[in-house]
Design an enzyme around this catalytic site. Structure first.
Site, PDB file in Angstrom:
ATOM      1  N   LYS A 117       6.262 -12.186   7.350  1.00  0.00           N
ATOM      2  CA  LYS A 117       4.991 -11.466   7.298  1.00  0.00           C
ATOM      3  C   LYS A 117       4.104 -12.240   6.330  1.00  0.00           C
ATOM      4  O   LYS A 117       4.348 -12.254   5.133  1.00  0.00           O
ATOM      5  CB  LYS A 117       5.216 -10.037   6.807  1.00  0.00           C
ATOM      6  CG  LYS A 117       3.961  -9.213   6.504  1.00  0.00           C
ATOM      7  CD  LYS A 117       4.394  -7.851   5.940  1.00  0.00           C
ATOM      8  CE  LYS A 117       3.225  -6.893   5.751  1.00  0.00           C
ATOM      9  NZ  LYS A 117       2.400  -7.232   4.569  1.00  0.00           N
ATOM     10  N   TYR A 162       8.324 -11.426   2.987  1.00  0.00           N
ATOM     11  CA  TYR A 162       7.010 -10.825   2.741  1.00  0.00           C
ATOM     12  C   TYR A 162       6.228 -11.777   1.830  1.00  0.00           C
ATOM     13  O   TYR A 162       6.425 -11.796   0.622  1.00  0.00           O
ATOM     14  CB  TYR A 162       7.192  -9.461   2.084  1.00  0.00           C
ATOM     15  CG  TYR A 162       5.937  -8.651   1.866  1.00  0.00           C
ATOM     16  CD1 TYR A 162       4.705  -9.030   2.382  1.00  0.00           C
ATOM     17  CD2 TYR A 162       5.998  -7.468   1.140  1.00  0.00           C
ATOM     18  CE1 TYR A 162       3.569  -8.268   2.182  1.00  0.00           C
ATOM     19  CE2 TYR A 162       4.864  -6.692   0.929  1.00  0.00           C
ATOM     20  CZ  TYR A 162       3.660  -7.093   1.448  1.00  0.00           C
ATOM     21  OH  TYR A 162       2.541  -6.330   1.230  1.00  0.00           O
ATOM     22  N   THR A 210       0.824  -1.193   0.000  1.00  0.00           N
ATOM     23  CA  THR A 210       0.000   0.000   0.000  1.00  0.00           C
ATOM     24  C   THR A 210       0.866   1.253   0.000  1.00  0.00           C
ATOM     25  O   THR A 210       0.400   2.335  -0.341  1.00  0.00           O
ATOM     26  CB  THR A 210      -0.968  -0.020   1.192  1.00  0.00           C
ATOM     27  OG1 THR A 210      -1.771  -1.206   1.094  1.00  0.00           O
ATOM     28  CG2 THR A 210      -1.890   1.176   1.209  1.00  0.00           C
TER      29      THR A 210
END
Length: 297
Positions: free
Chosen positions: A163, A135, A47
């Protein structure tokens, strides 16, 4: 590493139409996160539109964020890139600037194999010297990290954390258990996403990497602290209060909704990078009404 535990708040990265980061607006987004006392700031996440910014602009964004945080909150920064050499250079930039860690996704155009991802991550961690958080973001990379691959990467010096998106509540405990059995005890397991994060925290996730916290840190901190205290009833009640936001995220994506919410709150007046279009006015008003009604902070 403590930067891989607690609440990591992920702000957007305001920029002009030609990709020039608005550092003043970015500072305006970072400052309330520092005041709120989040555990870390996740700069240039998905984002945060890292994939749409040049190396120079990423560095400008990082320098501004680090200066605004002023050592009070650690900064983790996205270092993902299509090419391994580019990701290494970005991780080296991040280390030189003072970021505590890098967030590395399996960015690709041609679908990657487990072996290719393993070599890519090992090279970035080894050659940059920057602590790396894996990630796992299959929604954008179309690559999913199996527990076996996470376990393999956890053996590489410098790869310290994961994550990963939180699955549905009835699957989250098994998901975390499979990961925990694959990695060393010191390896940190954190969750991304939003609507399932509360259940993941209650099930033992050590960190929440949160887009919502990039704009509403106090509300997200309350959820995290309730989960850390083992208060499932309060955790779920606070999370239920956020359901209108989660519903908008599901319908329009968190990126588009957070841009609209940031604009409504007067923190910045940026649009997402093209070809992503901002929400049209009627939907922006829906976002504004939701933020005002819930009194999110």
């Amino acid at each position: 590493m403590t930067c891989f535990t607690g609440l990591s708040a992920f702000p957007i990265t305001p920029a002009s139409a030609d990709g020039r980061v608005d550092t003043a607006a970015l500072r305006a987004l970072i400052a309330p996160l520092v005041r709120a006392g989040v555990d870390s700031i996740g700069l240039l996440g998905s984002t945060g539109t890292y994939a749409y910014l040049s190396r120079d602009e990423r560095r400008r964004a990082l320098d501004a964020a680090l200066d605004e945080a002023a050592g009070r909150v650690p900064v983790i920064v996205g270092v993902g890139a299509l090419r391994t050499d580019e990701a290494i250079a970005l991780a080296q930039d991040a280390r030189a600037a003072g970021a505590v860690a890098g967030l590395l996704a399996a960015v690709s155009y041609t679908p990657l194999t487990d072996e290719e991802v393993s070599e890519h991550f090992s090279a970035v961690a080894t050659e940059s010297g920057l602590p790396i958080c894996i990630y796992d973001n299959p929604g954008t990379t179309h690559f999913r990290f199996a527990p076996s691959l996470v376990g393999r990467l956890a053996q590489v010096p410098g790869i310290c954390a994961l994550k990963s998106p939180a699955p549905d509540p009835d699957a989250v405990a098994d998901h975390l258990d499979a990961l925990r059995r694959a990695v060393p005890a010191e390896f940190r397991l954190g969750t991304s996403g939003n609507w399932n994060a509360a259940e993941a925290l209650l099930a033992g996730s050590e960190a929440w990497y949160s887009v919502a916290a990039g704009l509403f840190p106090h509300t997200c901190l309350a959820i995290l602290r309730a989960a850390q205290a083992g208060d499932a009833t309060r955790t779920r009640a606070l999370n239920a209060r956020m359901q209108p936001l989660w519903d908008l995220f599901k319908e329009f994506t968190s990126l588009r909704v957070i841009y609209a919410a940031a604009s409504h709150r007067g923190l910045c007046r940026a649009d997402p990078p093209r070809p992503i279009l901002p929400l049209p006015e009627p939907l922006r008003q829906r976002v504004a009404d939701m933020v005002d009604r819930l009194d999110l902070s």
